[in-house]
Design an enzyme around this catalytic site. Structure first.
Site, PDB file in Angstrom:
ATOM      1  N   CYS A 187      10.676  -2.927  15.308  1.00 54.40           N
ATOM      2  CA  CYS A 187      11.613  -3.829  15.979  1.00 54.40           C
ATOM      3  C   CYS A 187      12.863  -3.929  15.104  1.00 54.40           C
ATOM      4  CB  CYS A 187      10.976  -5.206  16.190  1.00 54.40           C
ATOM      5  SG  CYS A 187      11.026  -6.292  14.736  1.00 54.40           S
TER       6      CYS A 187
ATOM      7  N   CYS B 154      12.225  -5.216  11.570  1.00 58.75           N
ATOM      8  CA  CYS B 154      11.535  -4.271  10.686  1.00 58.75           C
ATOM      9  C   CYS B 154      12.427  -3.069  10.364  1.00 58.75           C
ATOM     10  CB  CYS B 154      10.235  -3.820  11.339  1.00 58.75           C
ATOM     11  SG  CYS B 154       9.056  -5.190  11.500  1.00 58.75           S
TER      12      CYS B 154
ATOM     13  N   HIS C 104       5.317  -9.076  10.472  1.00 60.54           N
ATOM     14  CA  HIS C 104       5.071  -7.835  11.200  1.00 60.54           C
ATOM     15  C   HIS C 104       4.485  -6.791  10.236  1.00 60.54           C
ATOM     16  CE1 HIS C 104       7.955  -8.507  14.869  1.00 60.54           C
ATOM     17  NE2 HIS C 104       7.240  -9.587  14.583  1.00 60.54           N
TER      18      HIS C 104
ATOM     19  N   GLU D 106       5.274  -3.721   9.400  1.00 60.87           N
ATOM     20  CA  GLU D 106       6.183  -3.004   8.495  1.00 60.87           C
ATOM     21  C   GLU D 106       6.669  -3.926   7.377  1.00 60.87           C
ATOM     22  OE1 GLU D 106       6.363  -3.266  11.798  1.00 60.87           O
ATOM     23  OE2 GLU D 106       7.256  -1.508  12.743  1.00 60.87           O
TER      24      GLU D 106
END
Lengths: 157, 157
Positions: free
Chosen positions: B84, B87, B54, B56
């Protein structure tokens, strides 16, 4: 035919071996598909200077590389400690079928790891978390989400 | 002197650029320290077949590599969407000071990402989660935690 305890023994052995070698905290994991270990992970936060290099995340990264797929459906993870929220969410994103764990988040808290603290933080309303979260530029960002929806060839995951 | 909206514009631009290139979903992030961007991340789940890639997490990995340190205290993250749970927990582990975000988890749910579902799962008692979790081999694993505590040269993180 190997049993769950055999796979967990491997995860625990990895946790011990790599902790002793100074690679990171005492955490190990293996991912199993069709009765075979397809990847091994251990905490590498110290050896790689990567705060996301937890055992489960490392095992997921390696398994997806080995299978050439971000979807690990049909596989199970054996981890020497209950996954922290980062690793638990990673397990959901990877679509793993089942989790076997040994130590608990309370055991991890007892040896000064923040798993339990982060479990308390994640469900809180944004404004009540210890870390400050500020929303800005929503309109500009939403345009990109709309462009994603309009994109014809997107892959859902 | 750059403002928060300038850094967020970069995160949003990254989300658009790499979504268009087919690298992953429409998500971008930058990490800023002392008024300068020290790393950029974008969703690479599709291009790397890594479900943990992801925006991040990628930005955190790069920032810690760039600084040679797993502790990113004193830095802030700008992400084009509310992190999320994976993250968010990664941000806690990385000790980032502050989060700026643009889109929300509800916006992400509206374009069919599971962020909101995983936020509902994480706080549940283990036996109520959609994914089955089974504890085994606790005694063996606890011995390794005890060995960690007894280890003289451990680094806490």
């Amino acid at each position: 035919m190997k049993k769950p305890a055999d796979f967990m023994k491997k995860a625990i052995d990895l946790s011990h071996e790599h902790m002793t070698a100074g690679h990171g905290g005492p955490f190990g994991a293996v991912i199993v598909k069709d009765g075979k270990i397809i990847s091994e992970g251990w905490n590498q936060v110290l050896s790689t200077n990567d705060p996301t290099a937890h055992a489960e995340v490392q095992a997921i990264r390696k398994a997806s590389q080995n299978l050439g797929c971000f979807d690990l459906s049909g596989a199970e993870i054996y981890t020497s400690c209950e996954p922290c929220p980062m690793c638990l969410a990673a397990i959901y994103w990877a679509r793993l079928d089942k989790i076997y764990y040994a130590n608990t988040r309370k055991d991890a808290a007892d040896i000064d790891f923040d798993d339990d603290f982060i479990y308390q933080e994640v469900p809180k309303p944004i404004e009540q978390r210890k870390i400050t979260m500020t929303q800005i530029s929503h309109d500009e960002a939403l345009k990109v989400f709309k462009a994603w929806t309009a994109k014809g060839d997107r892959t859902l995951y």
